[in-house]
Design a protein around this motif. Structure first.
Motif, PDB file in Angstrom:
ATOM      1  N   PRO A   1      -3.912   2.408  -8.057  1.00 40.83           N
ATOM      2  CA  PRO A   1      -2.705   1.649  -7.954  1.00 40.83           C
ATOM      3  C   PRO A   1      -2.770   0.249  -8.913  1.00 40.83           C
TER       4      PRO A   1
ATOM      5  N   TYR B   1       2.008  -0.959   5.487  1.00 47.69           N
ATOM      6  CA  TYR B   1       2.176   0.336   5.251  1.00 47.69           C
ATOM      7  C   TYR B   1       1.865   1.688   6.537  1.00 47.69           C
TER       8      TYR B   1
ATOM      9  N   ASN C   1      -7.817   1.459  -3.654  1.00 47.36           N
ATOM     10  CA  ASN C   1      -7.568   0.617  -4.985  1.00 47.36           C
ATOM     11  C   ASN C   1      -8.384   1.397  -6.141  1.00 47.36           C
TER      12      ASN C   1
ATOM     13  N   GLU D   1      -1.249  -5.694   3.167  1.00 48.70           N
ATOM     14  CA  GLU D   1      -0.068  -4.681   2.506  1.00 48.70           C
ATOM     15  C   GLU D   1      -0.529  -3.151   3.082  1.00 48.70           C
ATOM     16  N   ILE D   2      -1.749  -2.864   2.781  1.00 53.85           N
ATOM     17  CA  ILE D   2      -2.249  -1.531   3.421  1.00 53.85           C
ATOM     18  C   ILE D   2      -2.025  -1.742   4.927  1.00 53.85           C
TER      19      ILE D   2
ATOM     20  N   HIS E   1      -3.503  -3.950  -7.750  1.00 51.78           N
ATOM     21  CA  HIS E   1      -4.458  -3.429  -6.626  1.00 51.78           C
ATOM     22  C   HIS E   1      -3.646  -3.895  -5.262  1.00 51.78           C
ATOM     23  N   TYR E   2      -3.607  -3.202  -4.180  1.00 53.27           N
ATOM     24  CA  TYR E   2      -3.312  -3.720  -3.006  1.00 53.27           C
ATOM     25  C   TYR E   2      -4.038  -4.686  -2.342  1.00 53.27           C
ATOM     26  N   GLN E   3      -3.407  -5.594  -1.652  1.00 58.51           N
ATOM     27  CA  GLN E   3      -4.220  -6.386  -0.738  1.00 58.51           C
ATOM     28  C   GLN E   3      -4.361  -5.932   0.714  1.00 58.51           C
TER      29      GLN E   3
ATOM     30  N   THR F   1      -9.092  -0.014   1.734  1.00 57.91           N
ATOM     31  CA  THR F   1      -8.345  -0.699   0.824  1.00 57.91           C
ATOM     32  C   THR F   1      -9.069  -0.590  -0.461  1.00 57.91           C
TER      33      THR F   1
ATOM     34  N   TYR G   1      -4.492   7.879  -1.659  1.00 59.47           N
ATOM     35  CA  TYR G   1      -2.977   7.712  -1.998  1.00 59.47           C
ATOM     36  C   TYR G   1      -1.941   7.932  -0.993  1.00 59.47           C
TER      37      TYR G   1
END
Ligand code: SIN
Ligand code: CO
Length: 384
Positions: A287, A299, A376, A295-296, A290-292, A372, A381
């Motif tokens: 992604p 979701y 990343n 955030e993960i 990148h996600y923190q 995470t 995904y």
């Protein structure tokens, strides 16, 4: 999801009576079979330079082999050719689902999904493979003949990149229809000739040779600068022929090497890393940005589910129930405490996690950080 139906045979019986022993035709192995991709989609993949594809065609008695990437197929006409695309599971998530019913054999033994399109009359000719394979018939019909291993068969190359075998006696000779599955053990001669435009899906297995294993171990020792013990020979007897490597010395060299192989940690760490390395290009879903971790968590809390990247090799090893878990993903080793065995199982046993399984990774900060990291890296995904 494809559900495999061996008929009256249980998986245990299949393994005991057929696996690595004799071929088997499973009529209607997948009922109401739907092709996960079309012939046009397969052709589209073969245009991509990252994808490994080849086309075999026959012109009277002449066999020709063209390597991808291709820019079209019109020149090959209406008959006598086959397009073979390797590792389609890396590129097509729907096609990758075809590997799942065969995971009664562990991940590390599974290679990839090869998909072929054959025009009528098309095939690669009679040949032997070194590996087990399940060939699934998709659209169309194809006549398959399979024989038992036979040392009197001669192998020859009608083209420098095509190895075929002389005529063989078939123990299976049948027309396969959509959903039929043919299991072929290593060394069994086989020949499939298309009767109609057809798609075939080959679930291939891997069986490393001693050369590959020793070479892989040597690379591992070099990469991690593992010197190991050095040869030593206290109590040596006087040599009467200095030119000779005597059998006592040779025995000691063998013992030194065996001692290395007897190291349980080394074997486990090396083999898991070695066998989980990708052999071909992966279509990484990294992604951007990148996600923190927060955030993960959000979701996952909302019910989003995670899928594993097609073709990603992962497995785990645990010597005993109290022991640490060694998790291997794409050649990397992640040591986990024994109580994280469920995390290792979810990541390696499942190609797609359910909502509840995803929530497992929100339960501790360590798990959340780990998932995470994997997301990343493009290994897991969010499934649309
Ligand atoms: C195929 O043509 O789809 C399979 C080729 C093979 O027998 O290996
Ligand atoms: Co074959």
């Amino acid at each position: 999801m494809y559900s495999l139906n061996f008929g009256s045979l249980s998986i245990e019986q299949f393994l005991a009576e057929y696996w690595q022993q004799k071929p088997l035709l499973i009529k209607g192995g997948f009922s109401n079979f739907q092709d996960p991709l079309s012939a046009d989609e397969l052709a589209g993949l073969a245009l991509d330079e990252q994808v490994d594809a080849r086309l075999i065609h026959q012109n009277d008695a002449n066999w020709l082999v063209d390597e991808g990437p291709f820019d079209g197929f019109d020149q090959y006409g209406e008959k006598d050719w086959t397009l073979l695309v390797q590792a389609v599971d890396h590129w097509q998530p729907d096609a990758a689902k075809l590997l799942e019913p065969f995971r009664f054999i562990p991940n590390w033994r599974i290679d990839d999904l090869m998909v072929s399109f054959s025009a009528p009359g098309g095939g690669v000719g009679p040949h032997l493979d070194q590996y087990d394979v399940f060939i699934i018939q998709g659209m169309g019909k194809r006549r398959w003949r399979v024989g038992m291993p036979d040392a009197s068969l001669e192998q020859f190359c009608p083209h420098p990149r095509l190895l075929q075998v002389s005529d063989f006696n078939a123990c299976i000779d049948d027309v396969m229809e959509p959903g039929d599955i043919l299991y072929i053990p290593p060394g069994c001669p086989h020949d499939g000739v298309s009767l109609e435009p057809s798609l075939n899906y080959s679930v291939g297995f891997r069986a490393p040779a001693q050369k590959d294993l020793i070479g892989g171990l040597a690379d591992y020792l070099l990469d991690f600068q593992i010197e190991g013990e050095r040869f030593s020979d206290p109590g040596r007897l006087r040599s009467l022929s200095p030119g000779e490597i005597n059998s006592r010395d040779l025995g000691q060299v063998r013992q030194l090497m065996q001692q290395l192989l007897a190291d349980d940690d080394l074997m486990s760490h090396w083999f898991g890393s070695y066998i989980s390395q990708a052999k071909r290009e992966l279509d990484l879903q990294e992604p951007e940005p990148h996600y923190q971790a927060e955030e993960i968590a959000e979701y996952l809390d909302e019910g989003s589910v995670l899928g594993r990247l097609g073709g990603l090799r992962c497995c785990y090893q645990q010597a005993n129930a109290e022991g640490d878990v060694q998790l291997f993903i794409n050649g990397d080793r992640f040591p986990l405490p024994a109580n994280e065995i469920d995390s290792a199982r979810l990541l390696t046993d499942r190609s797609q996690l359910t909502e509840a399984e995803c929530r497992h990774f929100m339960q501790t900060p360590e798990r959340l950080a780990f998932i995470t990291q994997l997301i990343n890296q493009g290994y897991w995904y969010f499934v649309e």
